[in-house]
Design a protein around this motif. Sequence first.
Motif, PDB file in Angstrom:
ATOM      1  N   GLY A 152      -6.962  10.024   6.037  1.00 27.27           N
ATOM      2  CA  GLY A 152      -6.756   9.086   7.131  1.00 27.27           C
ATOM      3  C   GLY A 152      -5.354   8.531   7.088  1.00 27.27           C
ATOM      4  O   GLY A 152      -4.605   8.751   6.137  1.00 27.27           O
ATOM      5  N   ALA A 153      -4.977   7.800   8.130  1.00 29.86           N
ATOM      6  CA  ALA A 153      -3.616   7.288   8.231  1.00 29.86           C
ATOM      7  C   ALA A 153      -3.609   5.866   8.759  1.00 29.86           C
ATOM      8  O   ALA A 153      -4.307   5.547   9.729  1.00 29.86           O
ATOM      9  N   ASN A 154      -2.798   5.013   8.144  1.00 29.12           N
ATOM     10  CA  ASN A 154      -2.631   3.649   8.623  1.00 29.12           C
ATOM     11  C   ASN A 154      -2.038   3.617  10.029  1.00 29.12           C
ATOM     12  O   ASN A 154      -2.266   2.675  10.787  1.00 29.12           O
ATOM     13  N   GLU A 155      -1.244   4.642  10.379  1.00 30.37           N
ATOM     14  CA  GLU A 155      -0.574   4.682  11.677  1.00 30.37           C
ATOM     15  C   GLU A 155      -1.461   5.250  12.791  1.00 30.37           C
ATOM     16  O   GLU A 155      -1.053   5.282  13.950  1.00 30.37           O
ATOM     17  N   ASP A 156      -2.648   5.683  12.444  1.00 30.63           N
ATOM     18  CA  ASP A 156      -3.592   6.214  13.423  1.00 30.63           C
ATOM     19  C   ASP A 156      -4.051   5.066  14.322  1.00 30.63           C
ATOM     20  O   ASP A 156      -4.644   4.097  13.850  1.00 30.63           O
ATOM     21  N   GLU A 157      -3.816   5.195  15.608  1.00 29.48           N
ATOM     22  CA  GLU A 157      -4.133   4.128  16.551  1.00 29.48           C
ATOM     23  C   GLU A 157      -5.597   4.129  16.982  1.00 29.48           C
ATOM     24  O   GLU A 157      -6.062   3.183  17.621  1.00 29.48           O
ATOM     25  N   PHE A 175      -7.289  10.849   0.791  1.00 29.17           N
ATOM     26  CA  PHE A 175      -5.849  10.850   1.048  1.00 29.17           C
ATOM     27  C   PHE A 175      -5.580   9.875   2.192  1.00 29.17           C
ATOM     28  O   PHE A 175      -6.099  10.054   3.299  1.00 29.17           O
ATOM     29  N   ARG A 176      -4.766   8.860   1.914  1.00 33.54           N
ATOM     30  CA  ARG A 176      -4.463   7.862   2.935  1.00 33.54           C
ATOM     31  C   ARG A 176      -2.956   7.805   3.163  1.00 33.54           C
ATOM     32  O   ARG A 176      -2.185   7.458   2.263  1.00 33.54           O
ATOM     33  N   TYR A 177      -2.535   8.169   4.384  1.00 32.36           N
ATOM     34  CA  TYR A 177      -1.122   8.148   4.746  1.00 32.36           C
ATOM     35  C   TYR A 177      -0.727   6.715   5.089  1.00 32.36           C
ATOM     36  O   TYR A 177      -1.337   6.077   5.947  1.00 32.36           O
ATOM     37  N   LYS A 182       7.948  15.011   4.189  1.00 35.38           N
ATOM     38  CA  LYS A 182       7.535  14.203   3.047  1.00 35.38           C
ATOM     39  C   LYS A 182       6.846  12.951   3.568  1.00 35.38           C
ATOM     40  O   LYS A 182       7.299  12.354   4.543  1.00 35.38           O
ATOM     41  N   HIS A 183       5.805  12.531   2.883  1.00 31.34           N
ATOM     42  CA  HIS A 183       4.973  11.475   3.437  1.00 31.34           C
ATOM     43  C   HIS A 183       4.623  10.423   2.394  1.00 31.34           C
ATOM     44  O   HIS A 183       4.406  10.737   1.220  1.00 31.34           O
ATOM     45  N   GLU A 184       4.586   9.174   2.882  1.00 33.31           N
ATOM     46  CA  GLU A 184       4.130   8.062   2.052  1.00 33.31           C
ATOM     47  C   GLU A 184       2.604   8.166   1.950  1.00 33.31           C
ATOM     48  O   GLU A 184       1.898   8.039   2.950  1.00 33.31           O
TER      49      GLU A 184
END
Length: 297
Positions: A216-221, A239-241, A261-263
């Motif tokens: 998942g991603a924190n930036e996912d709206e 895995f959390r972006y 490259k990803h945080e």
Amino acid sequence: MVFSRTGRAAAALLAVAMLALSGTAAAQPESPETSAAGNNPVYFVHGYNPGSDANCKTIWGNAVDYFEKRGWPGGQLKTVGYYKGDTGCDVSISDDNTTGTRIKHVAADFANYIYEHHTKKGKSVDIVAHSMGGLVTRVALLGSAKGWSGFPKGPLKVGDVVTLGTPHRGVRNPDASDTTQWKSMDPDSEFMRVLHAPENRLSQSWAAGTDWTFAGANEDETVSGTSAIDKGYHADHKFRYLNGNSPKVTHSGIREIAGGKHELRYWHSSEGVPHDTGNGWAPVKTAYEAVNQNGKW
């Protein structure tokens, strides 16, 4: 260094010690640039589409291309259609489903397809799913293992499941639509309560034959990072972006982005400690590694 599902206590203790000393987690390990084994067919399951007409080639084009370039046989990569208006899909499990069809019924269609074409022949598959497709997949395995009405009467043979931006704990805005499927993704819905009932959680024995990876991603709206990794509940790998990725890991980006490259913060349940890295795998690479490692991280 990669880690097995069975766990390595010494490695976990060392990681804890490193965290205590440095305040940061160990960097994400680099994966070997080897070709995929391609032992199992991989099914790609799309998510919710308000028009009941998803285009599988558009949705999964980047991911399928990446898997093929890494050596997975193209004939083993199958996109799945389940809406009546779906196009460009390799297989269709139904010709009449819409957003008014219960997720459970779509899951039963998918479960019966996998059972008929693979499980009853003793063959295993892997699944990569985006958004609601992850719920369809999760319920397909759950309903089959539990013998629910309309599902195969026995567990499906699925080696790996990867979900990308799936609302395991619901969508950010449950009031954005009044369709049956969207309302089921309300964090307070009956669907979510059943999914997280103690006997239905992934920590139970019914799920043990499959390696589960949630991204998942924190930036996912659309789906928060905490929902997409089902925070507070078990999965084998998470895995959390984090914030600040370029390009941003959005709801569609999490199934499209194959480079950069990803945080990233990631966990393996066998260790019990998180790792942070600023050089994390792209989401599509994470999906690929999850099925290619076959649980042997």
